[in-house]
Design an enzyme around this catalytic site. Structure first.
Site, short mmCIF file in Angstrom:
data_model
loop_
_atom_site.label_atom_id
_atom_site.label_comp_id
_atom_site.label_asym_id
_atom_site.label_seq_id
_atom_site.Cartn_x
_atom_site.Cartn_y
_atom_site.Cartn_z
N CYS A 1 0.58 5.26 33.24
CA CYS A 1 -0.12 6.46 32.77
C CYS A 1 0.15 7.61 33.74
O CYS A 1 0.00 7.44 34.96
CB CYS A 1 -1.62 6.18 32.67
SG CYS A 1 -2.58 7.64 32.31
N ASN B 1 -1.56 -5.77 -5.89
CA ASN B 1 -0.98 -6.82 -5.05
C ASN B 1 -0.36 -7.87 -5.97
O ASN B 1 -1.01 -8.30 -6.92
CB ASN B 1 -2.08 -7.46 -4.18
CG ASN B 1 -1.53 -8.27 -3.02
OD1 ASN B 1 -0.59 -9.06 -3.20
ND2 ASN B 1 -2.10 -8.10 -1.84
N HIS C 1 -5.61 0.64 12.75
CA HIS C 1 -4.99 -0.30 13.69
C HIS C 1 -4.02 0.40 14.64
O HIS C 1 -3.21 -0.25 15.29
CB HIS C 1 -4.28 -1.43 12.93
CG HIS C 1 -5.23 -2.36 12.24
ND1 HIS C 1 -4.84 -3.34 11.36
CD2 HIS C 1 -6.59 -2.47 12.31
CE1 HIS C 1 -5.90 -4.00 10.91
NE2 HIS C 1 -6.98 -3.49 11.47
N GLY D 1 -1.53 -3.81 -1.12
CA GLY D 1 -0.63 -4.46 -0.16
C GLY D 1 -1.32 -5.07 1.03
O GLY D 1 -0.74 -5.17 2.10
N GLN E 1 -3.95 0.04 7.49
CA GLN E 1 -3.89 -0.95 8.56
C GLN E 1 -2.49 -0.93 9.17
O GLN E 1 -2.23 -1.61 10.16
CB GLN E 1 -4.17 -2.34 7.99
CG GLN E 1 -5.55 -2.47 7.37
CD GLN E 1 -5.65 -3.73 6.53
OE1 GLN E 1 -5.88 -4.81 7.04
NE2 GLN E 1 -5.49 -3.60 5.24
N CYS F 1 -8.16 6.35 30.03
CA CYS F 1 -8.59 7.53 30.79
C CYS F 1 -8.53 8.77 29.91
O CYS F 1 -9.01 9.83 30.29
CB CYS F 1 -7.72 7.72 32.03
SG CYS F 1 -6.11 8.46 31.68
P1 NAD Z 1 -0.56 -9.16 5.35
O1 NAD Z 1 0.80 -9.42 5.86
O2 NAD Z 1 -1.66 -10.04 5.76
O3 NAD Z 1 -0.52 -9.20 3.76
C1 NAD Z 1 0.43 -8.49 3.01
C2 NAD Z 1 -0.04 -8.44 1.58
O4 NAD Z 1 0.84 -7.60 0.86
C3 NAD Z 1 -0.02 -9.80 0.86
O5 NAD Z 1 -1.27 -10.00 0.21
C4 NAD Z 1 1.12 -9.67 -0.15
O6 NAD Z 1 0.88 -10.39 -1.34
C5 NAD Z 1 1.13 -8.18 -0.40
N1 NAD Z 1 2.41 -7.64 -0.84
C6 NAD Z 1 3.65 -8.06 -0.52
N2 NAD Z 1 4.58 -7.27 -1.09
C7 NAD Z 1 3.89 -6.31 -1.77
C8 NAD Z 1 4.29 -5.19 -2.55
N3 NAD Z 1 5.57 -4.90 -2.74
N4 NAD Z 1 3.34 -4.40 -3.11
C9 NAD Z 1 2.01 -4.70 -2.91
N5 NAD Z 1 1.59 -5.74 -2.17
C10 NAD Z 1 2.51 -6.53 -1.62
O7 NAD Z 1 -0.89 -7.64 5.68
P2 NAD Z 1 -2.26 -6.92 6.03
O8 NAD Z 1 -3.33 -7.36 5.09
O9 NAD Z 1 -1.93 -5.49 6.11
O10 NAD Z 1 -2.69 -7.47 7.47
C11 NAD Z 1 -1.78 -7.71 8.50
C12 NAD Z 1 -1.90 -6.86 9.74
O11 NAD Z 1 -0.59 -6.62 10.26
C13 NAD Z 1 -2.42 -5.47 9.50
O12 NAD Z 1 -3.01 -5.01 10.64
C14 NAD Z 1 -1.13 -4.70 9.23
O13 NAD Z 1 -1.24 -3.35 9.42
C15 NAD Z 1 -0.22 -5.25 10.27
N6 NAD Z 1 1.20 -5.04 9.86
C16 NAD Z 1 1.68 -3.77 9.77
C17 NAD Z 1 2.95 -3.54 9.33
C18 NAD Z 1 3.41 -2.12 9.18
O14 NAD Z 1 2.89 -1.24 9.87
N7 NAD Z 1 4.35 -1.85 8.27
C19 NAD Z 1 3.79 -4.61 9.00
C20 NAD Z 1 3.28 -5.91 9.13
C21 NAD Z 1 1.96 -6.10 9.54
#
Ligand code: NAD
Length: 255
Positions: free
Chosen positions: A151, A217, A125, A191, A107, A137
């Site tokens: 674009c 997690n 995502h 995560g 994600q 396009c």
């Molecule tokens: P979220 O922020 O909803 O949840 C993060 C989860 O990670 C939590 O459950 C937390 O307990 C857990 N966590 C925190 N530290 C951790 C670690 N060291 N090891 C394992 N788990 C850990 O994230 P989500 O469920 O991915 O959903 C949020 C949306 O935002 C998604 O689409 C995500 O891709 C996007 N997002 C992306 C990035 C990125 O690309 N790095 C950063 C922030 C959010």
């Protein structure tokens, strides 16, 4: 490994016979690279910002510059940080577990899995490494620092190739992710808070199709109740020790 010996043995046994290994990753995997997650209260990216203003389709229509600028900041954060030990260990596991396939469905929009060396990554995502035509396009390009905001092919607005609030996921890519989960023998959910749909449904799909589900997690999530094993540890700690255990197992088998 941050697991009981029995749990560890179970996981290693399943890995030994598995043909299809799937990892669903979320923001928590990149937390140890210094990238704030979306929902952890203390350091959330959303603490001082309205998500609808910077990461939604309506926000883009109303203030495209604001949306570009926020994504540019995110991209810089990603470029400065890079993958961590968890991403590296996942890429190493892919090589160690061959001829089984290890596929990543992420994600995250940071591109860290590819930078670490994972070869099969479905970015459901999207990614801040690309820009695309907002009108679809067909124009997609690497995002370089001087990306035009129009674009080149049709003149429609150009935008980061990520999925925003209010938008649907790429249908074909998500179908591929679903098919991948249906054939998984072992499925790691790592995560992710397990609340963003439809991504979160992939864990249940894998479970219903017979996969052993392992949650990594530090906190409880909706995936905890369906998981066969719950690992309350950081992603880096778990995957680095899993890698070590798989290497030790392979060495023993060679002797
Ligand atoms: P979220 O922020 O909803 O949840 C993060 C989860 O990670 C939590 O459950 C937390 O307990 C857990 N966590 C925190 N530290 C951790 C670690 N060291 N090891 C394992 N788990 C850990 O994230 P989500 O469920 O991915 O959903 C949020 C949306 O935002 C998604 O689409 C995500 O891709 C996007 N997002 C992306 C990035 C990125 O690309 N790095 C950063 C922030 C959010």
């Amino acid at each position: 490994m941050p697991l009981s010996t029995a749990d560890q043995r179970n996981i290693l046994n399943r890995l030994r016979t598995a043909r299809n290994i799937v990892i669903l990753s979320g923001a928590g995997l990149s937390a140890e690279s210094g990238i704030p997650t979306f929902r952890d209260a203390s350091n959330s990216l959303w603490t001082n910002i309205d998500p609808m203003a910077v990461a939604s389709i309506d926000g883009f229509k109303q203030h495209p510059e604001k949306v570009w600028s926020w994504h540019q900041d995110m991209r810089k954060l990603f470029l400065d940080a890079g993958p961590n030990g968890g991403h590296d260990a996942i890429a190493q596991l892919e090589a160690l577990l061959q001829p089984a396939s290890l596929k990543v469905i992420t994600q995250n929009i940071d591109g860290f899995h590819q930078s670490a060396g994972s070869s099969w990554v479905a970015e459901i995502h999207g990614s801040t490494s690309r820009v695309r035509c907002h009108r679809r396009c067909g124009y997609v390009s690497v995002w370089n620092d001087h990306a035009p905001h129009q674009c080149r092919v049709c003149g429609a607005p150009l935008r980061p190739d990520v999925v925003w609030f209010g938008e649907a996921l790429d249908e074909m890519l998500f179908e591929l992710a679903e098919e991948t989960c249906e054939s998984a023998d072992i499925f790691f959910t790592v995560g992710t808070s397990g609340v963003v749909q439809p991504a979160a449904s992939l864990a249940t799909l894998a479970k219903n199709c017979g996969a052993m589900v392992i949650e990594v997690n530090p906190r409880e999530t909706p995936h905890s109740v369906i998981a066969d094993h719950v690992v309350r540890a950081s992603a880096t700690e778990f995957f680095e020790s899993l890698c070590k255990a798989v290497k030790a197992l392979k060495l023993r088998q060679l002797r």
